[in-house]
Write an enzyme that holds these catalytic residues in place. Structure first.
Site, mmCIF file in Angstrom:
data_model
loop_
_atom_site.group_PDB
_atom_site.id
_atom_site.type_symbol
_atom_site.label_atom_id
_atom_site.label_comp_id
_atom_site.label_asym_id
_atom_site.label_seq_id
_atom_site.Cartn_x
_atom_site.Cartn_y
_atom_site.Cartn_z
ATOM 1 N N ASP A 164 16.535 -1.146 25.250
ATOM 2 C CA ASP A 164 17.084 -0.495 26.423
ATOM 3 C C ASP A 164 17.838 0.770 26.037
ATOM 4 O O ASP A 164 18.906 0.697 25.422
ATOM 5 C CB ASP A 164 18.036 -1.489 27.120
ATOM 6 C CG ASP A 164 18.587 -0.938 28.419
ATOM 7 O OD1 ASP A 164 18.124 0.128 28.865
ATOM 8 O OD2 ASP A 164 19.489 -1.575 28.982
ATOM 9 N N ASP A 368 14.733 6.919 30.873
ATOM 10 C CA ASP A 368 15.150 5.529 30.731
ATOM 11 C C ASP A 368 13.957 4.661 30.316
ATOM 12 O O ASP A 368 12.889 4.752 30.914
ATOM 13 C CB ASP A 368 15.724 5.047 32.073
ATOM 14 C CG ASP A 368 16.243 3.618 31.993
ATOM 15 O OD1 ASP A 368 16.829 3.261 30.956
ATOM 16 O OD2 ASP A 368 16.053 2.849 32.952
#
Ligand SMILES: *[C@@H]1O[C@H](CO)[C@@H](O)[C@H](O)[C@H]1NC(C)=O
Ligand SMILES: *[C@@H]1O[C@H](CO)[C@@H](O)[C@H](O)[C@H]1NC(C)=O
Ligand SMILES: *[C@@H]1O[C@H](CO)[C@@H](O)[C@H](O)[C@H]1NC(C)=O
Ligand SMILES: *[C@@H]1O[C@H](CO)[C@@H](O)[C@H](O)[C@H]1NC(C)=O
Length: 490
Positions: A164, A368
């Site tokens: 992440d 992201d």
């Protein structure tokens, strides 16, 4: 059936009269051209989609791993699919498309609420007492869907973690799960049988560093530092803040790596053992290993769940290559975790869309790894959709798919022409999105443009992971830039 847009007469003129062709080029170099010379250059403005290529393989193609796989590389696989170590877990069924998008909306809302506060504070995420949150219904989580497997402890235990770029602290579920541990595929990490584990004490500087990494003040339990982190509305992890040996590859072993030994964890982590934080804060993996890697890493997300990508620490072979184009990290993003980008424009089929620059500067943007579908400011998406639909008008539209409103029914075709979409970033970077990142395929009768609009013009734009597939994305934390190279993996 795959016909070209431009009439043959133009193609003929161009080849028959090269002087005319030359004049056109000279004329158009100063006019932000909307002319498309498909007669001679059609391939550069379209992808050709072969419909028989959409059938997904049920087996993992391990030979696909990494065109640019190298020494300090970990394999990256999609959480749900034949290449995932979580695949054999019968307790988990892959989410439906609707569930995927529902979770994606959750992540987007979470990111946008965090970034709505331009002060850079993450403290507005309200968790007063994580340990007392009610057992949840598995709603929103949004923690991305690509995993890597790392070794933790001595002797080392293999753990599959979601990676992440939008968060910092790395954590895994830990025995004895004093609060709650969700079901995971790997055996849970047990610190009591590792010779390299140690707790971090409450009065250490490391304990204080949790505030910026997690947005929450640490707690203290019998002089052991306790971290708390929440992702979106209903997933969280809390537990002991600790140090441990982290083995990424046989060449990359880090002692005293700070991580969360989660005692109370809930969320849709899909059977993964926890999360690997690749954000920009000082507790993230790139920051903790900065002495060796200088905060440089890159990854390639595979085109499908039956192929394998990679996460490479440090400079990859392509780092200095001309095939990688770098854009500076945006200074408009104050949040210490996210990697900000400045989008300057979008083109469809070679035509630069007329979108006012302020549309992008008002919203700002990040890249992201965990958001599935790229979110654009409403005006930017409207322009993209309109041009895409215009160029696709000969094809029959299909039903909308959740947040995707531009879908086609290709069931009657063997191949179709898809206009190429390019993004422009500050520093003159032009990134042409690969075909696999342009479309989201539910099945041949529902193939959708894989972009969506934000609801508000001031919401941050997010460059999501569908659009990153097969690209090599290079994060250069020390150099303050992000690079893109095509053909990173299959
Ligand atoms: C595996 O992937 C490679 C690269 O895309 C391809 O050339 C090969 O045919 C694939 N093998 C199988 C068994 O699908
Ligand atoms: C920004 O954060 C501060 C402190 O956490 C909070 O009081 C304020 O309401 C937030 N502003 C917005 C616009 O969210
Ligand atoms: C770490 O701290 C917790 C809570 O104080 C304690 O139960 C545990 O035994 C400690 N572990 C080690 C290895 O000191
Ligand atoms: C295609 O997918 C959609 C949504 O998942 C579904 O409603 C539809 O029945 C599917 N069509 C075919 C031909 O499989």
């Amino acid at each position: 059936m795959a016909t070209m847009i431009v009439p043959n007469s133009i193609a003929f003129q161009l080849s028959a009269n090269s002087l005319f062709f030359l004049l056109l080029i000279i004329f158009c170099s100063s006019c932000k051209t909307t002319f498309a010379f498909q007669g001679t250059k059609s391939k550069s403005f379209h992808h050709i989609l072969h419909l028989n290529s959409l059938l997904q393989s049920a087996a993992c193609n391990s030979s696909t791993q990494g065109l640019h796989h190298q020494k300090s590389s970990l394999q990256v696989v999609h959480k749900h699919g034949p290449c995932s170590p979580l695949h054999l877990d019968r307790a988990k069924t892959p989410p439906t498309h609707a569930e995927t998008f529902f979770q994606d909306e959750g992540r987007v809302r979470y990111i946008q609420s965090r970034l709505a506060n331009k002060s850079g504070s993450k403290a507005d995420v309200k968790v007063t007492d994580v340990a007392n949150l009610p057992a949840k219904d598995g709603r929103v989580v949004g923690s991305g869907n690509y995993i890597v497997t790392v070794g933790v402890g001595t002797p080392k235990k293999q753990l599959s973690l979601i990676f992440d770029t939008g968060s910092d602290i790395t954590w895994t579920q830990c025995e004895p799960c004093l609060g709650y541990c969700y079901h995971q595929r790997d055996a849970k990490f047990d610190p009591s049988v590792s010779s390299t584990y140690s707790n971090v004490s409450c009065n250490s500087v490391q304990c204080s560093s949790l505030v910026s990494a997690t947005g929450h003040l640490p707690l203290c339990s019998l002089s052991t530092c306790v971290y708390r982190i929440q992702y979106g509305d209903s997933s969280f992890s809390t537990g002991f803040f600790a140090k441990e040996r982290l083995t990424l590859t046989p060449f990359d072993v880090f002692d005293n790596f700070l991580f969360g030994c989660g005692q109370n964890n809930q969320g849709l982590f899909g059977g993964a053992a926890g999360l690997l934080g690749l954000g920009r804060d000082q507790l993230s993996l790139p920051s903790q290993t900065a002495r060796k890697y200088n905060k440089i890493f890159s990854y390639c997300l595979p085109s499908s769940s039956s192929s394998i990508g990679f996460l490479t620490l440090g400079k990859c072979r392509r780092y200095g290559s001309k095939s990688v184009k770098f854009t500076p990290l945006s200074t408009s993003i104050q949040d210490s975790s996210f990697y900000g980008l400045d989008i300057t424009g979008i083109s469809v089929g070679g035509k630069r869309l007329s979108i006012s620059a302020s549309v992008f500067t008002t919203a700002g943007a990040i890249i992201d790894s965990g958001t599935v579908i790229t979110r654009l400011p409403p005006d930017a998406y409207a322009a993209l959709r309109s041009e895409f639909r215009q160029r696709m008008r000969r094809y029959r539209m299909g039903r909308e798919l959740s947040i995707l409103d531009t879908c086609y029914d290709f069931s009657k075709y063997k191949s179709v022409n898809i206009p190429k979409i390019s993004f422009f970033f500050r520093g003159g970077v032009k990134l042409t999105i690969p075909l696999v990142g342009t479309l989201y395929v539910a099945n041949v009768s529902q193939v959708c443009l894989a972009f969506a609009a934000n609801s508000d013009a001031s919401d941050i734009a997010i460059f999501g992971n569908t659009q990153q597939k097969t690209l090599q994305v290079i994060y250069d934390g020390a150099g303050g830039r992000v690079g893109f190279g095509t053909k990173g993996c299959y």
